[in-house]
Design a protein around this motif. Sequence first.
Motif, PDB file in Angstrom:
ATOM      1  N   SER A 472      -3.603  -4.702 -13.047  1.00 54.32           N
ATOM      2  CA  SER A 472      -3.530  -5.045 -11.624  1.00 54.32           C
ATOM      3  C   SER A 472      -2.359  -4.294 -10.994  1.00 54.32           C
ATOM      4  O   SER A 472      -1.284  -4.200 -11.578  1.00 54.32           O
ATOM      5  N   LYS A 474      -0.940  -5.288  -8.309  1.00 54.56           N
ATOM      6  CA  LYS A 474      -0.123  -6.246  -7.545  1.00 54.56           C
ATOM      7  C   LYS A 474       1.232  -6.412  -8.217  1.00 54.56           C
ATOM      8  O   LYS A 474       1.328  -6.427  -9.438  1.00 54.56           O
ATOM      9  N   GLY A 476       4.802  -8.847  -8.424  1.00 56.49           N
ATOM     10  CA  GLY A 476       5.200 -10.224  -8.116  1.00 56.49           C
ATOM     11  C   GLY A 476       6.406 -10.638  -8.917  1.00 56.49           C
ATOM     12  O   GLY A 476       7.378  -9.901  -9.023  1.00 56.49           O
ATOM     13  N   GLU A 521      -3.312  -5.952   1.417  1.00 54.80           N
ATOM     14  CA  GLU A 521      -2.273  -5.273   0.640  1.00 54.80           C
ATOM     15  C   GLU A 521      -0.896  -5.485   1.276  1.00 54.80           C
ATOM     16  O   GLU A 521       0.120  -5.449   0.596  1.00 54.80           O
ATOM     17  N   GLU A 524      -0.243  -9.296   0.124  1.00 52.21           N
ATOM     18  CA  GLU A 524      -0.023  -9.392  -1.327  1.00 52.21           C
ATOM     19  C   GLU A 524       0.459  -8.027  -1.797  1.00 52.21           C
ATOM     20  O   GLU A 524      -0.340  -7.120  -1.976  1.00 52.21           O
ATOM     21  N   THR A 526       1.556  -4.503  -3.378  1.00 43.90           N
ATOM     22  CA  THR A 526       1.213  -3.678  -4.535  1.00 43.90           C
ATOM     23  C   THR A 526       2.294  -2.607  -4.657  1.00 43.90           C
ATOM     24  O   THR A 526       3.193  -2.534  -3.822  1.00 43.90           O
ATOM     25  N   ARG A 529       2.610  -0.490  -1.406  1.00 47.32           N
ATOM     26  CA  ARG A 529       2.594  -1.195  -0.123  1.00 47.32           C
ATOM     27  C   ARG A 529       3.319  -0.429   0.986  1.00 47.32           C
ATOM     28  O   ARG A 529       2.914  -0.461   2.133  1.00 47.32           O
TER      29      ARG A 529
END
Length: 732
Positions: A472, A474, A476, A521, A524, A526, A529
Amino acid sequence: GHNLPCTHSETGRCFMTSQNHGFAVETETLPKDWKVLFSNENDKTNEGIIHEKLPYFSVQFHPEHTAGPTDLECLFDVFVDAVKIYKNGGKCVIDSMITDRFHFVPSLQERPKKVLILGSGGLSIGQAGEFDYSGSQAVKAMQEEKILTVLINPNIATVQTSKGLADKVYFLPITPEYVEQVIKAERPTGVLLTFGGQTALNCGVELKKSGVFEKYNVKVLGTPIQSIIDTEDRKIFAEKINFIGEKVAPSAAVASVEESLLAAQQIGYPVMARAAFSLGGLGSGFANNEEELKNLAQQAFAHSDQLIIDKSLKGWKEVEYEVVRDAFDNCITVCNMENVDPLGIHTGESIVVAPSQTLSNREYYMLRNTAIKVIRHFGIIGECNIQYALNPYSEEFYIIEVNARLSRSSALASKATGYPLAYVAAKLALGIPLPKIKNSVTDVTTACFEPSLDYCVVKIPRWDLAKFNRVSTKIGSSMKSVGEVMSIGRNFEEAFQKALRMVDENVTGFDPTLKQVNENELREPTDKRMFVLAAALREGYTVDKLYELTKIDKWFLEKLKNITDHYVVLSSQGVISLENLKKSKQMGFSDKQIAAAIKSTEIAVRKLRDDNKITPFVKQIDTVAAEWPATTNYLYLTYNGVSHDIDFPKDYTMVLGSGVYRIGSSVEFDWCAVGCLRELRKQGKQTIMINYNPETVSTDYDMSDRLYFEEISFEVVMDIYNLEKPDGVILS
């Protein structure tokens, strides 16, 4: 100036003060019964006098200053107490009242003759070259103090394990069994645990618990083991923080859906729910009301029998401070940094700017005072990193965590300020007082000071997610980045665009044409971004709308908008004006980037620049914002200047560093660069290093005669080459 260190004459304690005086009392001319109260630690001039019998005293600084440190506000309390005692007919000796307040009994250990240093072992994501840098500095500090060093580190691709640094190196795993064998064979009298990341700390805690250190009479130097355990254990940590009246983010562990609803009511929505003991945050998410939490909780209890409910601080600012304390309770904050990305993204995954750009003076000192209070309470000796969540709409804040060891943030802070944190922390671990350590950048001032920055530093992580299938993109709360870059500029736009090019040499800057706008995007994040943000600004999204989507502070969004607006100006011009060319360079645009916008070539733009003498200026990092003369060789280029800080005597050899760590190129190439610099030194050659990776030993300013913290690109290397005119360049 701000941040001048003043030492109390009776106790030797040193404090940060704010001043605006150009004069000092000549202490030889003091009348009878008067004596020195404070002295300036840098130039030893007088900073305060006191009467030995009568209740008179004066200081040369502002203890209450509203735009500076408030470390000595207690002098007002002394004054008020004295007035009260005097009024009630009592006798008061102010000298002893002040001395009693500052009195501190240090617990000093015997100085070791041989020290064991635990390294960090093999590199992994989240623990990379920064520990090679901190370990190397620790070895240097020990050697200066004539102490034998024994290093355990199985990683052969590091500078610290090279010949000529530590006295003995063991290439063994950093596990309690092996470390015990080395202790048995070498019999060191002290051990340093905070220079090898989490690996070394965990191993040290195990050895302490199993009684190995006691058995062989090995003293843990610096921060006591108990303090390390207190900061690592969430429950003890929360209790200790609450004890001094500060707050950690409220959370509760629950075992049923009903309990979770009750807990959320007490904590207040929105909340974050996460299943305990689950891998990779399985069954975690945010809930804004009871309905959402019910659904989340039911899913989570399918994975785990315990659920943790946290107050959601999503969208709050994340701010961190690097704090240093010695065994005599002298405390300073070396650097404060602000994450451009809001809370919810791991600090190692965030774009970070130093010094913080959006805090008010009041917020800055509120967090600074708390940081000092916390480090004192935990009894940390050496360096520690403290992270805060700050509410963007009020002065409410929570302490997220305290790292009682050197971390990636401390490597960044060292390189951003020029303050050698690891070196100083190693000296403090031996019980040397902070004021007695020299500031190695200026050579004349003390290390007991808070650096002032007249430039802006931006750190951007490097992800290599494209090299993995089905990963992924993403980002975080857990770390995926494999390296990071740091850039220096005179404004945010300049530093930010430089950093984007450092992360990926195929990117020209904050380019709005690389990605399509995608609101999901923006919400959330990435790894790409920032380029989605550039595209959104180009499409006409307002700053308010983007703040709603990203929660990135509006100050940063305005600065980013300046860049995309300038793109429009450039592309609307057929021929670029010199004024616009200069402005573009001041905003961090590269020749290639300008060429793409005006449909020209990099070489043509470069020629236009050279013909019109639009060239960069070389600036020094001096840590004291030009308040004291600096001897540093730590340099960067900027177009926001009017003169060079140094001369160019020629006769140098230029070495290019390996840049950002990525998969397939990491600390081993730094080892090559450092080996090259050392060999050139042996041959009597003067060296120039160009590199931009803050985690490396090659970007330590005592490794080369001149260090340029700059991009390794055709444009920048040629700019430096034209200024320095070196004898040759080493690329490999």
